[in-house]
Design an enzyme around this catalytic site. Structure first.
Site, mmCIF file in Angstrom:
data_model
loop_
_atom_site.group_PDB
_atom_site.id
_atom_site.type_symbol
_atom_site.label_atom_id
_atom_site.label_comp_id
_atom_site.label_asym_id
_atom_site.label_seq_id
_atom_site.Cartn_x
_atom_site.Cartn_y
_atom_site.Cartn_z
ATOM 1 N N CYS A 93 -0.479 4.338 11.192
ATOM 2 C CA CYS A 93 -0.370 5.580 11.964
ATOM 3 C C CYS A 93 -1.625 5.701 12.831
ATOM 4 C CB CYS A 93 -0.161 6.795 11.062
ATOM 5 S SG CYS A 93 -1.432 7.030 9.829
ATOM 6 N N ASN B 122 6.374 7.841 0.360
ATOM 7 C CA ASN B 122 7.530 8.215 1.195
ATOM 8 C C ASN B 122 8.338 6.997 1.629
ATOM 9 O OD1 ASN B 122 7.546 11.051 1.443
ATOM 10 N ND2 ASN B 122 5.696 10.935 2.685
ATOM 11 N N ASP C 56 -0.826 0.479 -5.322
ATOM 12 C CA ASP C 56 -1.854 1.270 -4.637
ATOM 13 C C ASP C 56 -3.133 1.194 -5.438
ATOM 14 O OD1 ASP C 56 -1.575 3.368 -2.125
ATOM 15 O OD2 ASP C 56 -3.338 3.705 -3.377
ATOM 16 N N CYS D 48 0.887 -1.170 0.000
ATOM 17 C CA CYS D 48 0.000 0.000 0.000
ATOM 18 C C CYS D 48 0.917 1.210 0.000
ATOM 19 C CB CYS D 48 -0.884 -0.017 1.249
ATOM 20 S SG CYS D 48 -1.958 -1.449 1.344
ATOM 21 N N ALA D 49 1.344 1.643 -1.161
ATOM 22 C CA ALA D 49 2.570 2.438 -1.242
ATOM 23 C C ALA D 49 2.387 3.954 -1.336
ATOM 24 C CB ALA D 49 3.380 1.971 -2.446
HETATM 25 N N1 SAM Z 1 2.978 3.797 2.569
HETATM 26 C C1 SAM Z 1 2.490 5.110 2.139
HETATM 27 C C2 SAM Z 1 3.578 6.142 2.375
HETATM 28 O O1 SAM Z 1 4.401 5.970 3.287
HETATM 29 O O2 SAM Z 1 3.634 7.159 1.654
HETATM 30 C C3 SAM Z 1 1.192 5.451 2.839
HETATM 31 C C4 SAM Z 1 0.131 4.426 2.604
HETATM 32 S S1 SAM Z 1 -1.486 4.887 3.161
HETATM 33 C C5 SAM Z 1 -1.374 4.671 4.881
HETATM 34 C C6 SAM Z 1 -2.449 3.529 2.664
HETATM 35 C C7 SAM Z 1 -2.614 3.394 1.160
HETATM 36 O O3 SAM Z 1 -3.226 2.116 0.900
HETATM 37 C C8 SAM Z 1 -3.521 4.407 0.508
HETATM 38 O O4 SAM Z 1 -2.800 5.119 -0.456
HETATM 39 C C9 SAM Z 1 -4.631 3.565 -0.163
HETATM 40 O O5 SAM Z 1 -5.037 4.085 -1.420
HETATM 41 C C10 SAM Z 1 -3.952 2.235 -0.305
HETATM 42 N N2 SAM Z 1 -4.830 1.040 -0.418
HETATM 43 C C11 SAM Z 1 -6.013 0.795 0.186
HETATM 44 N N3 SAM Z 1 -6.483 -0.411 -0.155
HETATM 45 C C12 SAM Z 1 -5.575 -0.975 -0.983
HETATM 46 C C13 SAM Z 1 -5.493 -2.226 -1.672
HETATM 47 N N4 SAM Z 1 -6.460 -3.146 -1.553
HETATM 48 N N5 SAM Z 1 -4.410 -2.459 -2.452
HETATM 49 C C14 SAM Z 1 -3.439 -1.534 -2.585
HETATM 50 N N6 SAM Z 1 -3.469 -0.325 -1.953
HETATM 51 C C15 SAM Z 1 -4.513 -0.049 -1.167
#
Ligand code: SAM
Length: 313
Positions: free
Chosen positions: A239, A115, A134, A110-111
């Site tokens: 978080c 960052n 993502d 989930c990228a």
């Molecule tokens: N790791 C990122 C960073 O450090 O910049 C932050 C990730 S954020 C907490 C969670 C992310 O998971 C969101 O961008 C969301 O769109 C994505 N997400 C949610 N469900 C998902 C799925 N089934 N597969 C891939 N990504 C997913």
């Protein structure tokens, strides 16, 4: 305003992007541009005590610098050139703990906005391969910009549901490292601490339902990561401050995968540990403004039982 007051509670952390520059070079730049390097006494972890116009080197995470709370570097030339990344210290824990060697195959489940992906690429010396998933197209496009500015060359961004990736797909055969940082309630984010309680019992029904549904999703994502056949190390992070999204998720996945994986003590020198929801929860890491002067954060490290810690690449 409350948000500003709360942002003032924690320092401005800066991660040096070692793909573009070095920590020495960045420290020299700041020293020549009006900032004074301050040696941090070990007992002064509370950076609120930092004088303005000073900076120091973080004592836990390499290539992280610490500036007084409220230092605004968004217009800074090093930031604009992708040489520094404005990233909270706790959000630097996952890539540091996963620590994939140069040349390895890595998944960031989930990228976006990227960052942690960018940090992974820097740790890997921009060598190897990172599959960065993502589900959100908009966030993928933000991530592409961030990775471009940071000079990252080894990331294949995938606008795709990580849960729909096939662990037996030969493309992923060599993946040994996976970072799982799924959507969470964000209850640890500094600008949300004013209205989200970490105490699930005091939540209104709607918020409670949201947290439980996120937790079900988190168990699915972490379980999926643990299902890849050759994976040796999986880092799970959020978080959020809620145990439901943190220790409880880890406990459930450990129950399911205990034959293959064990929970390792992450960041052994970090004093703030997981809540005692299950016996090994102290292997997990917690952080918050009060526990380490960061925004709210949780991390767990799974390692394959037969893993020697060395990797053939
Ligand atoms: N790791 C990122 C960073 O450090 O910049 C932050 C990730 S954020 C907490 C969670 C992310 O998971 C969101 O961008 C969301 O769109 C994505 N997400 C949610 N469900 C998902 C799925 N089934 N597969 C891939 N990504 C997913």
């Amino acid at each position: 305003n409350i948000q500003e007051q709360q942002e003032m509670q924690i320092p401005r952390y800066v991660r040096v992007n070692t793909v573009r520059t070095s920590t020495d070079e960045v420290m020299t730049w700041f020293s020549e541009n009006g900032f004074k390097l301050q040696r941090r006494k070990r007992d002064i972890v509370d950076s609120i005590q930092m004088a303005s116009g000073t900076f120091s080197v973080d004592e836990h995470i390499p290539n992280v610098l610490v500036f007084p709370p409220g230092t605004d570097l968004h217009d800074n030339i090093l930031y604009k050139e992708g040489k520094i990344i404005l990233q909270d210290k706790a959000s630097c824990f996952p890539a540091f703990v996963l620590n994939p060697p140069a040349g390895s195959d890595v998944m960031d489940a989930c990228a976006a906005p990227g960052n942690k992906t960018s940090h992974l690429a820097a740790i890997m010396d921009n060598k190897g391969q990172i599959f960065a998933f993502d589900i959100s197209e908009k966030r993928i496009s933000t991530m592409k910009k961030l990775l471009h500015r940071a000079g990252e060359k080894i990331v294949e961004t995938k606008h795709h549901d990580f849960l729909k990736t096939d662990p037996s797909d030969p493309v992923y055969t060599n993946v040994q490292y996976i970072l799982v940082d799924p959507s969470c309630s964000g209850s640890g984010m500094i600008n949300r601490l004013d209205y989200v309680t970490s105490d699930i019992d005091n939540m209104d029904a709607k918020e409670k339902q949201r947290v439980y549904s996120l937790a079900r999703f988190q168990v699915k994502v972490l379980s999926h990561a643990l299902s890849f056949p050759n994976v040796k190390k999986v880092v799970y992070s959020t978080c959020s401050l809620h145990s439901i999204e943190n220790e409880v998720v880890v406990m459930k996945c450990l129950e399911k995968f205990h034959e293959k994986f064990e929970l390792k003590k992450a960041l052994p020198d970090w004093p703030h540990r997981g809540h005692a929801v299950f016996p090994e929860a102290s292997n997990c890491v917690r952080a918050s403004p009060k526990e380490g002067s960061t925004s709210g954060f949780f991390l767990a490290l799974f390692e394959a039982r037969n893993s020697t810690g060395t990797v053939e690449v």
